[in-house]
Design an enzyme around this catalytic site. Structure first.
Site, PDB file in Angstrom:
ATOM      1  N   ASP A   1      74.594 -40.725-106.727  1.00 54.64           N
ATOM      2  CA  ASP A   1      74.107 -42.034-107.178  1.00 54.64           C
ATOM      3  C   ASP A   1      73.234 -41.895-108.433  1.00 54.64           C
ATOM      4  OD1 ASP A   1      74.858 -44.261-105.566  1.00 54.64           O
ATOM      5  OD2 ASP A   1      73.571 -43.555-103.924  1.00 54.64           O
TER       6      ASP A   1
ATOM      7  N   LYS B   1      84.322 -47.180-100.355  1.00 56.41           N
ATOM      8  CA  LYS B   1      84.049 -45.831-100.862  1.00 56.41           C
ATOM      9  C   LYS B   1      84.921 -44.803-100.133  1.00 56.41           C
ATOM     10  CE  LYS B   1      79.527 -47.179-102.474  1.00 56.41           C
ATOM     11  NZ  LYS B   1      78.078 -47.326-102.281  1.00 56.41           N
TER      12      LYS B   1
ATOM     13  N   GLN C   1      73.612 -45.335 -98.310  1.00 56.32           N
ATOM     14  CA  GLN C   1      73.794 -46.721 -98.748  1.00 56.32           C
ATOM     15  C   GLN C   1      72.475 -47.485 -98.621  1.00 56.32           C
ATOM     16  OE1 GLN C   1      76.668 -47.823-100.089  1.00 56.32           O
ATOM     17  NE2 GLN C   1      75.857 -49.870-100.425  1.00 56.32           N
TER      18      GLN C   1
HETATM   19  N1  GUN Z   1      73.484 -50.464-102.602  1.00 56.35           N
HETATM   20  C1  GUN Z   1      73.942 -51.273-103.595  1.00 56.35           C
HETATM   21  N2  GUN Z   1      74.444 -50.540-104.612  1.00 56.35           N
HETATM   22  C2  GUN Z   1      74.302 -49.247-104.261  1.00 56.35           C
HETATM   23  C3  GUN Z   1      74.638 -48.028-104.901  1.00 56.35           C
HETATM   24  O1  GUN Z   1      75.160 -47.976-106.024  1.00 56.35           O
HETATM   25  N3  GUN Z   1      74.351 -46.903-104.198  1.00 56.35           N
HETATM   26  C4  GUN Z   1      73.763 -46.923-102.983  1.00 56.35           C
HETATM   27  N4  GUN Z   1      73.484 -45.770-102.387  1.00 56.35           N
HETATM   28  N5  GUN Z   1      73.422 -48.046-102.364  1.00 56.35           N
HETATM   29  C5  GUN Z   1      73.705 -49.195-103.003  1.00 56.35           C
END
Ligand code: GUN
Length: 288
Positions: free
Chosen positions: A120, A53, A97
């Site tokens: 998200d 990211k 996350q």
């Molecule tokens: N953990 C696995 N996929 C995601 C996601 O798309 N966003 C976040 N914040 N955590 C994750």
């Protein structure tokens, strides 16, 4: 033999579009979007996602802020950080996350993120907006799947769509986005009786189960589009999707590989959401 849906190529196109829009935003309005990524603890898979990211932020020209907190972080400490980021005008998007360690309630954290910065699209306010089709952000993985489907040129309206998995992150919003495009949608899960009889009806089959090679050729209709959201690590360290790729690709018309399918799309859509957030928060019209 199925044609490959190339997530690397489609995600590169989305990121390039975001990069160009970001350049314009900087030049015309003096705004550089910023994304804060918070990781708690030492989960190796989460570490890889967070690094990817950050790299994507650099590619498209965003500022990125990383907060790596220790495993023993309390919920109060994490909520305090979220409040600080909510109030920081350089931060347009906030992503915590998941999963977080067990002493932290992930719902409380999601609820604390300002809905305008919730890139998200996990906050209940944003989930509700998705339900009624009036959204600012779409959750990144389902939104990425919709881009991949669009890249095939195949019309969704009227198609039988089957989603395997009912998570809040993928399965449920995925079903809603397919419904918004006028698909006839069925959601299957662990209690579904005679799963193959349902999945064999699918013109578009989305697997988000979390089990390696779960979808086999006998579960797939000839000529179906098969989207594999799975990302499973085998004992030999290899990455593997939810779909038995070799046998299913002999039957499908289009299929996504793992890796190189849905995975790169998730991050590209996160970049798009962060750009949208920066524009909205600064009163710039969004035309993506
Ligand atoms: N953990 C696995 N996929 C995601 C996601 O798309 N966003 C976040 N914040 N955590 C994750």
């Amino acid at each position: 033999m199925a044609k490959l849906i190339d997530g690397k190529q489609v995600s590169a196109r989305v990121k390039e579009q975001v990069r160009l829009e970001t350049e314009k935003l900087k030049q015309i309005h003096g705004i550089q979007p910023g994304l804060a990524v918070v990781i708690v603890g030492n989960d190796p898979a989460s570490r890889v996602y967070v690094n990817n990211k950050k790299k994507a932020c650099e590619t498209v020209g965003f500022r990125s802020y990383e907060y790596a907190l220790p495993e023993e972080t309390t919920q109060a400490q994490l909520l305090e950080l979220v409040e600080t980021l909510n109030a920081d005008s350089n931060v347009n998007g906030i992503l915590v996350q998941l999963p977080v360690p067990p002493q932290i309630d992930d719902k409380a954290v999601i609820n604390a993120i300002s809905p305008e910065k919730d890139v998200d699209a996990f906050h209940p306010a944003n989930v509700g907006k998705i339900m009624i089709g009036d959204y600012a952000f779409l959750p990144c993985t389902p939104a990425g799947v919709m881009e991949l489907l669009a890249s095939t040129g195949v019309e969704i309206a009227g198609k039988r769509c089957v989603v395997i998995g009912r998570s809040n992150i993928v399965g449920k919003p995925m079903a809603m986005l397919l419904l918004h495009k006028s698909g006839t949608v069925t959601v299957c899960h662990s209690r579904t009786v005679d799963l193959p009889s349902v999945t064999k009806e699918a013109d578009i089959l989305v697997a988000a189960v979390g089990k390696a090679n779960f979808v086999t050729a006998d579960m797939v209709k000839e000529g179906a589009i098969v989207i594999d959201v799975g990302m499973n690590r085998l004992e030999n360290g290899k990455l593997c999707g939810d779909v038995a790729f070799e046998e299913v690709s002999a039957k499908a018309s289009w299929i996504t590989p793992v890796p190189g399918g849905v995975g790169p799309m998730t991050i590209a859509m996160l970049m798009r959401n962060t750009l949208t957030a920066a524009m909205t928060q600064n009163g710039v019209e969004v035309k993506l």
